[in-house]
Scaffold this motif. Structure first.
Motif, PDB file in Angstrom:
ATOM      1  N   VAL A  24       0.919  -0.843  -0.257  1.00  0.00           N
ATOM      2  CA  VAL A  24       0.242  -0.212  -0.186  1.00  0.00           C
ATOM      3  C   VAL A  24       1.104   1.167  -0.064  1.00  0.00           C
ATOM      4  O   VAL A  24       1.587   1.243   0.944  1.00  0.00           O
ATOM      5  CB  VAL A  24      -1.258   0.159   1.332  1.00  0.00           C
ATOM      6  N   ARG A  25       0.661   2.221  -1.061  1.00  0.00           N
ATOM      7  CA  ARG A  25       0.922   3.563  -0.566  1.00  0.00           C
ATOM      8  C   ARG A  25       0.556   3.839   0.050  1.00  0.00           C
ATOM      9  O   ARG A  25      -0.444   4.546   0.774  1.00  0.00           O
ATOM     10  CB  ARG A  25       0.676   4.323  -2.239  1.00  0.00           C
ATOM     11  N   PRO A  26       1.939   4.529   0.942  1.00  0.00           N
ATOM     12  CA  PRO A  26       2.062   5.341   2.349  1.00  0.00           C
ATOM     13  C   PRO A  26       1.038   6.591   2.361  1.00  0.00           C
ATOM     14  O   PRO A  26       0.975   7.603   3.472  1.00  0.00           O
ATOM     15  CB  PRO A  26       3.148   5.309   3.338  1.00  0.00           C
ATOM     16  N   ASP A  27       1.490   7.400   1.404  1.00  0.00           N
ATOM     17  CA  ASP A  27       0.793   8.616   1.500  1.00  0.00           C
ATOM     18  C   ASP A  27       0.369   9.261  -0.315  1.00  0.00           C
ATOM     19  O   ASP A  27       0.990   8.791  -1.650  1.00  0.00           O
ATOM     20  CB  ASP A  27       2.244   9.884   1.282  1.00  0.00           C
TER      21      ASP A  27
ATOM     22  N   GLY B 657      -4.097  11.881   2.157  1.00  0.00           N
ATOM     23  CA  GLY B 657      -5.018  10.452   2.744  1.00  0.00           C
ATOM     24  C   GLY B 657      -3.018   9.884   2.960  1.00  0.00           C
ATOM     25  O   GLY B 657      -2.332   9.599   1.570  1.00  0.00           O
ATOM     26  N   GLN B 659      -1.617   6.522   4.529  1.00  0.00           N
ATOM     27  CA  GLN B 659      -2.128   4.565   5.121  1.00  0.00           C
ATOM     28  C   GLN B 659      -0.534   3.894   5.796  1.00  0.00           C
ATOM     29  O   GLN B 659       0.193   3.619   4.512  1.00  0.00           O
ATOM     30  CB  GLN B 659      -2.434   3.474   3.991  1.00  0.00           C
ATOM     31  N   ASN B 689       5.373  -0.253   5.034  1.00  0.00           N
ATOM     32  CA  ASN B 689       5.386  -0.113   3.722  1.00  0.00           C
ATOM     33  C   ASN B 689       5.772   1.304   3.361  1.00  0.00           C
ATOM     34  O   ASN B 689       5.498   1.912   2.402  1.00  0.00           O
ATOM     35  CB  ASN B 689       3.404   0.530   3.485  1.00  0.00           C
TER      36      ASN B 689
END
Lengths: 448, 1094
Positions: A24-27, B657, B659, B689
């Protein structure tokens, strides 16, 4: 046995998630550039790509001056550069901002290597990156490298030509021939792939690439090529603003992205050009004749009779100098080259087209445009200075014109009773590379 | 519209994922429950005799919780509240083993008959502190610990009142230093110390996160640490070395703070306790800030006016920049509009007024902060609970606004069957912050930076808010557009009424923890935490606020004599909010087994964490607060400015955003032999990540080993006066996360289009950096714990050595790359230190008791390697507070230009290059760094505290002194460039060199005009402005009275405290507080409160 069963039942709890869990891309807004769209987004970074070209050349040239009080209010960088002191050093931003443009361009070209040339906007991205890189190299060379003349200064040091985004490669100065060779090659390739129309004038069009080639060839005094590319650009875009329709009383009479603009770019901010500091050379103001609307459009007369510049093609009344490409500059290049190459009639026709758009219809055109007095070249060069005032071209023009004694001039500054002079072809026409650059590389400094 | 759509789909996505998560976890829990039931059904029937009895201590008091086992079997019982136990032996005969923490173990044989036993447990004299330390994964008796733990119990934690957890640790934990050199003008909310100010055992990193990892009830806590109510905290444990922290892996490089909250206890009657206090915080001491007097400022203006400095400003009739009242008077005088005498009279009148007095009177106030906490707890044999509520109300230090916090915490534990324990808890916090909008915030420093003339008035003679000159000249604004524009003057005091900031936030944490004993020596547990937070904020500037008026007027232009407004009349409302969701799951096996003299305890497990957060908002113009209406504006096209030019109407909203995901595996084991020696080992692997963490994913696991030896148990040991002596040592690795750089080039997309091009765009974040690796710290720790008889003197001495390798450092690079600096694995650091903690009870009678504790730490971190080559003095000297590594020097080194005094002829400051005095400042600042002076570290090498508590019957008095020694600071001094251009002065101006001979008694350079910023830089950063920062401060005093009764009100305590009492000794002669930086000293805080237990 029971124990084993119990432990076996617990065991599944101790297996983690698959490797894709961490993909998953963090930003959401941050990513590693790898698409053509990413390239275009980088090239559309206006502040980085269009607004930070070297300002110290224009600051050291002769269209403007500072009153003593304003001179004293400046910091040492600005004061020393203004007086052409031999030790005058410069802020590192003058160097590294243009090289940031080079980095972005190289980054884009690197990403494009991995994409198919058939993708949407591939050509636009490639042409734009090549254009910007050449644009940055050229404008760096105007202040940090010696003037280039065929057969004389080919091997003088030019500017470092960084052609890939790796930051670990050491920088080395190329020769002047290589610098201009790279600029011309990149622009030629850019011209072949760039589209005729672009979404916004901060991106180069095909006309912009031709116009830039004309500027470059004029700078190295290759008048045939300069003429050829100026005319090629004019065939794609030749609109001129009608100055009689502009609001001369406005502080910003010329709008941003107007019809004359072929490509939009600015010099980096320099306190010298702050409207409160910088006054226009009164001898230059006197050159504008009765009926020349530029006097009222370009300058505002202050209470004490001095003049402040307000004719920025950026549409702002600030200390920012527009140095982009315009059709008016193309008309002047075309006229100058024609005059130099002996096509006086064509030169006159082009000049007339330009001047007519600057003239009050109720007043007759100036005498020199109506009867040929045999010194067409001087007329064009004089018009060039009056048209391209505070447009980031004067320093380059001075360096070029100085090579011919007929057009050479000695620049003078008077500061608090002391007179400073800059004779033609002086070594100080090539500015010192900032200390911060010299301290971190093994490059050769410019001679003094 | 496009943005909204994007946002919508983003939420949908998040929700979907969340749902997936929930389904997954619920099914796991269900599986576990089923297994438990299965296990119960399979339980074997005991076949031996039924044994029962009672366990007491030597005074005859029943001991609850003592463990009764039958040697060689898994059969086990725990004593009840009354000390009773009963157990079915699986075999006819054997040995009963009775054990209880801190007491000697009893081995009692039994035969086939049922029997009644009476056991008296004898306390172990030789025990170290009877505490258990928690690592967040397990709780171990300190006796068996090999690592470096600092345990802060409830009593110590509650020494001082205060709203936040972090600042309570100051001065009580050894080896922990608080770096408070900040601009204390930042919103100062009653002692809420940012966690980043805290450093545990010096510096192990340069650019990565420096704050310790905070663990609350077993999980890493990413929320706002100030949301936690300290009244809910049971204890805090600091993990300082590799053995302690390697279990937390790549985030533990700066140490770990493990917070354990209060829980209900089994078999405990209902208890209610109440705590309340009120604190008063003094106004900031504005006159501490160095400046000229208003009269001196005016003299400088008069001088500069005569030199023509302001001429172009006065004559500027194109943009009409604002002018100070003095300049207006001088301009009028020069034009002959007023007489010389009148001008002088008017100027002299201005000389008497100091705006700081106005700020103290009309803007600041004494803050009154209130705190209330109520908690109820109790428990039966199978169930315990605790419920707590807290309310905090704090005033802001300006006259409007404040902060309110409401917390609720509920904890339940129940044991449906013997082997299963389920604990569920909910924590809820709600915050409300109200303040003035941040544009034109009416604080003194903001005023001085943005407007800044010292003799301004905030209130006019009639008592109304007065105009402060700003933006454009008042005389010009009066004439604009025939008065049809909105009033364009700035009155700082008005902003208190007409702008507002409001923040409402809530955060809920839900925890469930299930422990199941599979076999007596093996326990499995699953812990799950769900966290959801949201913060909704708005800034509202009504039409009377300067921000809105200025905005509307700027976007107004005249067309044919008519006003055209691109921004509608009305207020400006900026909403912005953020949401966070986090899920954490951990499964863990605990193994504990003792046989004969050996005991083994081990844990292993994995955990996963997922955290999603987003930000969004909206800008609304023409907002009507009463009707809740607003008017749409066009954010796309250009609108003309009143003064020429054009621009896009600003939209203040950012969409973001994020994650983050983490996946970790951990293992930890300890083996003890006969309570003499313990050997421990731990290992962990982390993956995440985060960009550039790829190397981490593939990297070697972090590990540690350790051992401890209770010397006093050895056969040869015979020191009667020192009954406790323990040696322990550990060695291992921990790491550090960094998230802001990446091995790949990264770009960041802007939220909205560029205002000029109207195109979307992205900017380069970091250049490619393919050799990027991750930081690693190797730590060796050795410690000695000791205590004399009855613990009259006790303490610990520890030595540590930490080598941090591949530390990310920023260094200057060739600007031709397009970058001035690059962050890179480029430094190695070495920290060495000693932590000494000694406690003593010199007097201990039933009525009078004196306890004293001294914590003394030595810590020095030095750069051993640094790849970037910087050679200029300027790269190091003006950089005193940030990190500027130089091999062989302290990590936070202070450098200064060498000082050669003042030139006797000109009063110019002189530097020294190659032994020669020179005034060539360009040469000085560009000279190699070796020509500058290395002063020392800007962080103290020695620091600590000395705490005393004196109790006489019901009254106790306690005070704490902090010291920080052997370090350096740079004071602020006169900068003529700033004085001339920004009116920033310094009292040194009075002592400046004015005529030859002055150089004999002053070091302050002469005033020159035009100014030279290199000359100012040289003087400001020269040796004479650096001094020793060493000081001792009286941190706090507390006086309390407590009473224990036999009534329903079991205990009541009244207390009064005072904090930030000030410096009692300092090494510098400037009378400065070295840790204050450029702000005001921390204000005195006095608190009164009481607590009652029912």
């Amino acid at each position: 046995m029971v124990r084993v069963v119990k432990i076996a039942l617990i065991l599944p709890l101790f297996f983690g998630c698959g490797p894709s869990y961490l993909d998953v891309r963090p930003d959401k807004q941050m990513r590693v550039p790898n698409t053509v769209a990413d390239c275009m987004a980088l090239l559309n970074d206006y502040a980085t790509m269009n607004t930070r070209y070297p300002s110290i050349g224009e600051a050291a040239s002769d269209n403007h001056y500072l009153p003593d009080a304003r001179f004293n209010a400046q910091d040492v960088f600005e004061r020393e550069n203004y007086c052409w002191l031999p030790q005058a050093n410069h802020r590192v931003a003058e160097w590294y901002y243009p090289y940031r443009v080079v980095f972005n361009a190289n980054m884009v070209l690197e990403v494009l290597k991995g994409r198919a040339s058939t993708e949407t906007d591939y050509d636009l991205a490639k042409g734009t990156a090549l254009f910007f890189r050449a644009y940055a190299f050229f404008h760096l060379a105007q202040v940090f490298a010696a003037p280039y003349t065929y057969g004389q200064t080919e091997n003088y040091p030019g500017v470092p030509l960084r052609l890939d985004p790796a930051v670990s490669t050491p920088s080395e100065r190329s020769s002047l021939a290589d610098t201009y060779g790279r600029v011309i090659d990149d622009l030629t390739l850019a011209a072949s792939v760039l589209p005729e129309t672009v979404p916004v004038k901060t991106l180069p069009s095909k006309a912009a690439a031709y116009a830039m080639l004309a500027r470059v060839y004029l700078t190295i005094q290759d008048y045939e090529h300069a003429l050829q590319f100026a005319n090629q650009a004019l065939r794609l875009q030749n609109d001129l603003l009608d100055f009689s329709l502009l609001n001369t009383s406005s502080n910003v009479p010329i709008p941003r992205f107007n019809a004359e603009v072929v490509f939009h770019s600015l010099l980096q901010s320099n306190p010298i050009f702050a409207t409160a500091n910088c006054l226009v050379d009164s001898n230059l103001v006197r050159e504008y004749e009765e009926g020349d609307l530029r006097k009222k459009v370009f300058f505002r007369e202050n209470a004490n009779g001095t003049h402040t510049f307000k004719g920025s093609y950026d549409g702002t009344f600030t200390n920012i100098v527009f140095n982009g490409l315009t059709t008016s500059e193309l008309y002047l290049i075309s006229a100058e080259c024609d005059a130099r190459l002996g096509n006086v009639d064509r030169a006159m026709a082009n000049l007339k087209t330009l001047i007519a758009s600057r003239w009050d219809n109720s007043k007759p055109l100036p005498r020199y445009l109506l009867e040929d007095d045999g010194d067409m070249l001087r007329i064009v060069i004089n018009e060039r200075r009056k048209e391209l005032v505070l447009r980031g071209q004067r320093w380059t023009d001075l360096r070029r014109l100085n090579m011919n004694s007929a057009f050479a001039s000695v620049l003078k500054r008077n500061v608090e009773g002391i007179q400073y002079e800059l004779p033609p072809n002086d070594l100080r026409y090539t500015l010192l590379i900032p200390d911060d650059v010299m301290n971190r590389t093994n490059m050769m400094q410019n001679p003094r | 519209m496009k943005q909204k759509l994007r946002l919508g789909s983003y939420y949908a996505l998040t929700k979907h994922k969340l749902k997936q998560f929930k389904i997954r976890y619920i099914s796991l829990l269900a599986a576990l429950t089923i297994m438990c039931l299965y296990a119960r059904a399979q339980r074997p029937e005991p076949s031996g005799p039924a044994l029962s009895g009672i366990v007491t201590d030597t005074t005859g008091t029943a001991i609850r919780g003592a463990t009764i086992t039958i040697r060689g079997t898994n059969t086990k019982a725990i004593t009840e509240r009354n000390g009773r136990f009963s157990i079915h032996a699986p075999k006819g005969s054997g040995t009963l083993v009775v054990s209880y923490l801190g007491h000697q173990t009893i081995n009692e044989p039994f035969d086939g008959r049922a029997g009644e036993f009476r056991f008296v447990l004898i306390p172990t004299e030789n025990m170290l502190e009877e505490v258990e330390v928690s690592t967040g994964y397990q709780t171990i008796p300190k006796e068996r610990a090999t690592g470096s733990f600092d345990f802060i119990d409830n009593k110590l934690f509650n020494r001082m009142p205060g709203r936040d957890i972090v600042s309570r640790l100051e001065g009580i934990a050894v080896g922990v230093d608080f770096v408070k050199q900040t601009n204390s003008f930042q919103y100062y909310s009653a002692r809420a110390a940012p966690i980043g100010q805290m450093s545990i055992r010096g510096i192990s990193t340069l650019y990565s996160a420096k704050q310790p990892l905070v663990v609350v009830d077993n999980f890493a806590y990413d929320g706002n640490i100030h949301d936690l109510n300290p009244n809910d905290v049971e204890s805090v444990t600091l993990l300082k070395d590799a053995a302690a922290s390697s279990i937390w892996g790549a985030r533990a490089g700066n140490g770990v703070i493990v917070v354990k909250t209060k829980k209900g206890k089994l078999d405990q009657p209902l208890r209610v306790s109440l705590n309340s206090n009120v604190a008063a915080v003094e106004k900031p001491d504005l006159f501490y800030l160095p400046d000229l007097t208003p009269s001196e400022h005016i003299d400088v203006e008069l001088d500069l006016f005569d030199r023509g400095h302001y001429d172009s400003r006065i004559n500027n009739t194109s943009t009409f920049p604002w002018m100070t009242p003095v300049l207006e008077i001088l301009a009028s005088q020069r034009e002959g509009k007023i007489s010389d005498a009148e001008a002088k009279a008017r100027i002299d009148q201005l000389r008497t007024h100091d705006v700081r007095n106005d700020f103290l009177r009309y803007v600041y106030r004494t803050q009154i902060n209130q705190q209330y906490a109520l908690n109820i707890s109790g428990g039966s044999t199978k169930h315990s609970f605790r419920a707590a509520a807290g309310y905090d109300a704090e005033m802001s230090r300006i006259q409007v606004g404040g902060l309110k916090r409401f917390t609720v915490k509920m904890d339940h534990m129940f044991q449906p069957i013997d082997r299963l324990q389920v604990r569920a808890s909910v924590f809820y916090v709600q915050n409300r912050v109200s303040d003035v909008g941040d544009a034109f915030y009416p604080e003194y420093n903001r005023y001085r930076v943005e407007t800044g003339y010292q003799y301004a008035r905030l209130v006019d003679d009639a008592g109304n808010p007065a105009v402060a000159e700003w933006g454009r000249r008042s005389s010009y604004l009066d004439t604009l557009a025939g008065g049809r524009l909105l009033d364009w003057k700035y009155r700082p005091l008005d902003e208190l009424q007409h702008s507002r900031y409001s923040g409402k936030g809530s955060n809920v944490v839900f925890n469930i923890e299930t422990d199941y004993t599979l076999i007596p020596s093996l326990k499995a547990s699953v812990q799950y935490r769900y966290e959801r937070g949201e913060q909704n904020n708005f800034k509202y500037y009504d039409q009377e606020s300067f921000f809105t008026r200025n905005q509307i007027n700027t976007f107004t232009h005249l067309e044919g004599g008519e006003l055209v407004r691109a921004i509608p009349l009305g207020g400006l409302m900026i909403d912005f909010s953020n949401y966070t969701y986090a899920n954490q799951l951990r499964t863990q096996l605990d193994f504990n087994k003792s046989f004969a003299l050996h005991s083994i305890s081990a844990i292993a497990g994995w955990e996963v964490r997922d955290r999603v957060s987003s930000e969004n908002g909206a800008t609304k113009y023409g907002y009507d607060e009463e009707l809740l209406t607003y008017k749409p504006v066009d954010f796309q096209n250009f609108y003309r400015y009143f003064h020429g030019g054009s621009g896009i109407i600003p939209d203040y909203v950012q969409l973001r955003g994020y994650q983050n995901r983490y996946l970790s595996y951990f293992f930890n084991a300890a083996y003890s032999f006969a309570q003499h020696a313990t050997f421990s080992v731990s290992a962990r692997k982390d993956a995440s990540n985060i960009f550039g963490a790829n190397k981490n994913q593939a990297g070697t696991p972090l590990w540690s080993v350790g051992g401890s030896w209770n010397i006093h148990k050895a056969d040869f040991y015979n020191l009667d006066w020192l009954p406790q002596l323990k040696l322990r040592t550990t060695f291992g690795y921990s790491g550090n996360m960094y998230s802001s750089i990446s091995a790949f080039p990264t770009i960041s997309y802007a939220s909205s289009v560029n205002s000029v091009t109207k195109q979307g765009y992205a900017s380069i974040g970091t250049p490619p950096n393919p050799d990027l690796g991750w930081e690693k710290s190797e730590i060796w720790n050795i410690g000695l714990d000791f205590a004399t008889k009855q613990r009259r003197i006790h303490g610990s001495l520890e030595y540590y050595r930490r080598t941090s390798t591949d530390v990310i450092a920023q260094g200057p690079i060739d600007p031709t790359t397009g970058f001035l600096n690059l962050r890179y694995n480029s430094a190695n650091l070495l920290s060495k230190g000693i932590d000494l903690s000694i406690g003593a009870s010199p007097v201990k009678t039933s009525a009078f008791e004196w306890n004293t504790t001294a914590n003394i730490a030595y810590s020095r971190s030095v750069v051993t390697d640094y790849l970037f080559k910087m050679n200029r003095s300027r790269d190091y000297v003006p950089n005193a507070t940030s990190t500027n590594p130089l091999e062989g020097k302290d990590v936070n080194a202070v450098f200064a230009y060498r000082w050669g005094g003042l030139d006797a002829e000109t009063g110019a400051p002189l530097g020294i290059i190659d032994g020669e005095k020179t005034d060539n400042y360009t040469q000085i600042v560009n000279a190699p760094v070796e020509s500058a002076a290395f002063m020392g570290s800007s962080l103290p090498l020695y620091f600590g505290s000395w705490r005393n508590a004196i109790t006489y019957r019901n009254i106790s008095l306690s005070f704490n002194m902090l010291f920080r020694l052997k370090y350096y600071f740079r004071r602020e001094s006169l900068n003529y460039y700033n004085l001339v251009n920004y009116r920033v002065g310094h009292p040194d101006f009075q002592n400046r060199w004015q005529r030859p001979g002055d150089e004999l008694h002053t070091q302050v350079p002469a005033f020159i005009y035009p100014v030279n910023s290199n000359r100012d830089e040289f003087y400001n950063y020269s040796e004479i402005n650096v001094g020793r920062a060493d000081h001792i401060r009286l941190q706090d005093i507390s006086l309390s009275y407590s009473l224990t009764t036999k009534t329903m009100l079991r205990r009541i305590r009244l207390y009064a405290t005072a904090q930030n009492l000030g410096v009692i000794w300092r090494a510098n002669n400037w009378n400065l507080e070295p840790d204050t930086g450029s702000g005001t000293p921390l204000p005195l805080v006095t608190t009164f409160g009481f607590s009652a237990d029912f």
